[in-house]
Scaffold this active site. Structure first.
Site: not given
Length: 201
Positions: A166-167
Protein backbone atom coordinates in the site's frame (compact mmCIF):
# COMPACT_ATOMS: atom_id res chain seq x y z
CA UNK A 1 7.49 -8.15 19.68
CA UNK A 2 4.10 -6.54 19.14
CA UNK A 3 1.98 -7.43 16.11
CA UNK A 4 -0.72 -5.60 14.18
CA UNK A 5 -4.34 -6.72 14.66
CA UNK A 6 -5.37 -9.42 12.22
CA UNK A 7 -2.17 -11.44 12.31
CA UNK A 8 -4.02 -14.49 13.67
CA UNK A 9 -6.57 -14.39 10.84
CA UNK A 10 -3.82 -15.11 8.32
CA UNK A 11 -1.18 -16.92 10.38
CA UNK A 12 -3.33 -19.47 12.22
CA UNK A 13 -4.71 -21.14 9.03
CA UNK A 14 -1.19 -21.38 7.60
CA UNK A 15 0.21 -23.00 10.75
CA UNK A 16 -2.82 -25.32 11.02
CA UNK A 17 -2.29 -26.40 7.42
CA UNK A 18 1.39 -27.02 8.18
CA UNK A 19 0.41 -29.31 11.07
CA UNK A 20 -1.94 -31.36 8.90
CA UNK A 21 0.41 -31.47 5.93
CA UNK A 22 3.32 -32.59 8.11
CA UNK A 23 1.60 -36.01 8.12
CA UNK A 24 0.08 -36.02 4.65
CA UNK A 25 2.68 -34.16 2.56
CA UNK A 26 5.81 -32.98 4.45
CA UNK A 27 7.19 -30.84 1.59
CA UNK A 28 3.93 -28.86 1.46
CA UNK A 29 4.04 -28.56 5.24
CA UNK A 30 7.35 -26.72 4.94
CA UNK A 31 5.76 -24.32 2.44
CA UNK A 32 2.75 -23.70 4.71
CA UNK A 33 5.07 -23.12 7.66
CA UNK A 34 7.04 -20.61 5.62
CA UNK A 35 3.84 -18.78 4.68
CA UNK A 36 2.81 -18.61 8.34
CA UNK A 37 6.23 -17.31 9.37
CA UNK A 38 6.08 -14.65 6.63
CA UNK A 39 2.65 -13.49 7.81
CA UNK A 40 3.86 -13.13 11.40
CA UNK A 41 6.90 -11.18 10.19
CA UNK A 42 4.78 -9.01 7.90
CA UNK A 43 2.47 -7.98 10.76
CA UNK A 44 5.35 -6.97 13.07
CA UNK A 45 4.78 -3.72 14.94
CA UNK A 46 8.03 -2.42 16.46
CA UNK A 47 8.24 0.49 18.86
CA UNK A 48 9.19 3.81 17.25
CA UNK A 49 10.20 7.23 18.57
CA UNK A 50 10.61 10.46 16.57
CA UNK A 51 14.25 11.22 15.79
CA UNK A 52 13.70 14.94 16.32
CA UNK A 53 11.14 17.78 16.15
CA UNK A 54 8.84 18.09 13.15
CA UNK A 55 6.44 15.98 11.12
CA UNK A 56 7.24 12.26 11.18
CA UNK A 57 6.71 9.83 8.33
CA UNK A 58 3.33 8.08 8.37
CA UNK A 59 4.85 4.85 6.99
CA UNK A 60 7.96 2.76 6.46
CA UNK A 61 9.14 2.67 2.87
CA UNK A 62 10.22 4.88 0.02
CA UNK A 63 8.98 8.42 -0.63
CA UNK A 64 7.04 8.16 -3.90
CA UNK A 65 5.16 11.48 -3.92
CA UNK A 66 6.19 15.04 -3.09
CA UNK A 67 3.90 17.63 -4.64
CA UNK A 68 2.12 20.89 -4.03
CA UNK A 69 -1.68 20.87 -3.77
CA UNK A 70 -3.06 24.38 -3.50
CA UNK A 71 -1.42 25.92 -0.42
CA UNK A 72 -0.37 22.55 1.01
CA UNK A 73 2.23 19.88 0.25
CA UNK A 74 1.60 16.14 0.00
CA UNK A 75 4.20 13.53 0.89
CA UNK A 76 3.40 9.92 -0.03
CA UNK A 77 5.30 6.82 1.14
CA UNK A 78 5.11 3.54 -0.74
CA UNK A 79 5.32 0.45 1.48
CA UNK A 80 7.01 -2.53 -0.09
CA UNK A 81 6.16 -6.06 1.07
CA UNK A 82 9.28 -6.06 3.25
CA UNK A 83 8.33 -2.87 5.13
CA UNK A 84 6.47 -2.56 8.42
CA UNK A 85 2.84 -1.84 7.50
CA UNK A 86 1.65 -0.19 10.72
CA UNK A 87 1.12 3.52 10.08
CA UNK A 88 1.76 6.42 12.45
CA UNK A 89 0.35 9.89 13.09
CA UNK A 90 2.63 12.46 11.43
CA UNK A 91 1.82 15.19 13.95
CA UNK A 92 -0.36 16.10 16.92
CA UNK A 93 -3.98 16.97 16.24
CA UNK A 94 -7.61 16.01 16.50
CA UNK A 95 -9.44 13.73 14.07
CA UNK A 96 -12.34 15.53 12.40
CA UNK A 97 -13.46 12.90 9.87
CA UNK A 98 -12.58 9.40 8.72
CA UNK A 99 -13.82 8.78 5.18
CA UNK A 100 -13.69 5.51 3.25
CA UNK A 101 -13.54 5.92 -0.54
CA UNK A 102 -14.02 2.75 -2.63
CA UNK A 103 -11.88 2.42 -5.73
CA UNK A 104 -9.46 0.33 -7.76
CA UNK A 105 -6.52 -1.78 -6.61
CA UNK A 106 -3.73 -0.60 -8.88
CA UNK A 107 -0.03 -0.66 -7.89
CA UNK A 108 0.35 1.85 -5.05
CA UNK A 109 3.57 3.31 -6.49
CA UNK A 110 1.91 4.34 -9.78
CA UNK A 111 0.26 7.66 -10.62
CA UNK A 112 -2.99 5.80 -11.28
CA UNK A 113 -3.14 4.77 -7.61
CA UNK A 114 -4.94 8.07 -6.91
CA UNK A 115 -8.07 6.15 -8.02
CA UNK A 116 -7.47 3.30 -5.56
CA UNK A 117 -9.56 2.42 -2.54
CA UNK A 118 -8.51 4.63 0.36
CA UNK A 119 -9.33 5.94 3.80
CA UNK A 120 -8.79 9.66 4.41
CA UNK A 121 -8.36 10.98 7.95
CA UNK A 122 -8.94 14.74 8.26
CA UNK A 123 -6.97 16.20 11.15
CA UNK A 124 -7.17 19.63 12.79
CA UNK A 125 -3.77 20.86 14.00
CA UNK A 126 -2.40 24.04 15.54
CA UNK A 127 -0.92 24.85 12.11
CA UNK A 128 -4.16 24.31 10.19
CA UNK A 129 -5.87 21.36 8.50
CA UNK A 130 -3.93 18.21 7.60
CA UNK A 131 -4.88 14.86 6.12
CA UNK A 132 -3.59 11.32 6.53
CA UNK A 133 -4.48 8.88 3.75
CA UNK A 134 -4.25 5.10 3.68
CA UNK A 135 -4.20 3.95 0.03
CA UNK A 136 -4.68 0.32 -0.99
CA UNK A 137 -2.35 -1.29 -3.50
CA UNK A 138 -2.56 -4.09 -6.04
CA UNK A 139 -2.64 -6.82 -3.40
CA UNK A 140 -4.00 -4.85 -0.44
CA UNK A 141 -7.65 -5.59 0.20
CA UNK A 142 -8.18 -4.42 3.76
CA UNK A 143 -7.52 -0.97 5.21
CA UNK A 144 -7.70 -0.89 9.02
CA UNK A 145 -7.81 2.60 10.55
CA UNK A 146 -7.40 2.66 14.32
CA UNK A 147 -8.89 6.15 14.81
CA UNK A 148 -12.33 7.77 14.66
CA UNK A 149 -13.73 11.30 14.50
CA UNK A 150 -13.15 13.09 17.79
CA UNK A 151 -9.97 11.20 18.71
CA UNK A 152 -6.91 13.15 19.81
CA UNK A 153 -3.72 12.21 17.96
CA UNK A 154 -0.22 12.27 19.39
CA UNK A 155 2.70 12.45 16.99
CA UNK A 156 3.99 8.94 16.11
CA UNK A 157 1.03 7.07 17.63
CA UNK A 158 -0.32 4.09 15.70
CA UNK A 159 -3.15 5.11 13.37
CA UNK A 160 -3.83 1.99 11.27
CA UNK A 161 -2.45 -0.66 8.95
CA UNK A 162 -3.11 -2.05 5.49
CA UNK A 163 -2.91 -5.75 4.69
CA UNK A 164 -0.23 -6.66 2.14
CA UNK A 165 1.07 -3.62 0.29
CA UNK A 166 0.00 0.00 0.00
CA UNK A 167 0.82 3.68 0.35
CA UNK A 168 0.36 6.24 3.13
CA UNK A 169 0.20 9.99 2.47
CA UNK A 170 0.22 13.07 4.63
CA UNK A 171 -1.12 16.40 3.38
CA UNK A 172 0.84 18.87 5.48
CA UNK A 173 -0.82 21.86 7.16
CA UNK A 174 -0.61 25.15 5.18
CA UNK A 175 1.99 26.46 7.63
CA UNK A 176 4.59 24.19 5.98
CA UNK A 177 6.13 25.31 2.70
CA UNK A 178 8.69 23.92 0.27
CA UNK A 179 11.72 24.94 2.33
CA UNK A 180 10.33 23.01 5.31
CA UNK A 181 10.38 19.68 3.45
CA UNK A 182 13.25 17.38 4.44
CA UNK A 183 12.63 14.51 2.01
CA UNK A 184 12.42 14.00 -1.73
CA UNK A 185 11.19 11.23 -3.99
CA UNK A 186 13.32 8.12 -3.57
CA UNK A 187 14.26 8.67 0.07
CA UNK A 188 13.79 5.80 2.52
CA UNK A 189 11.89 6.61 5.71
CA UNK A 190 10.61 4.90 8.86
CA UNK A 191 7.12 5.42 10.32
CA UNK A 192 6.99 7.49 13.48
CA UNK A 193 10.74 8.06 13.41
CA UNK A 194 11.99 9.82 10.25
CA UNK A 195 11.34 13.56 10.10
CA UNK A 196 9.85 14.51 6.74
CA UNK A 197 9.18 18.22 7.43
CA UNK A 198 10.15 20.80 10.04
CA UNK A 199 9.58 24.52 10.17
CA UNK A 200 12.69 26.32 9.04
CA UNK A 201 11.74 29.58 10.74
Amino acid sequence: MRFAPGVRRFAVPAFAAAAVLSVLAPPLAVLALAVGAFVVWFFRDPERRPSGPGVVSPADGRVSVVREEGDQFRVGVFMNVTDVHVNRAPLDGRVERVTHRPGKHLPAFSKESERNERVDVDVATDDGPAELSFIAGAFARRIHPYVDAGDDLARAQRTGHIDFGSRADVLLPPAYDREDLLVEVGDTVRAGESIIAAKAR
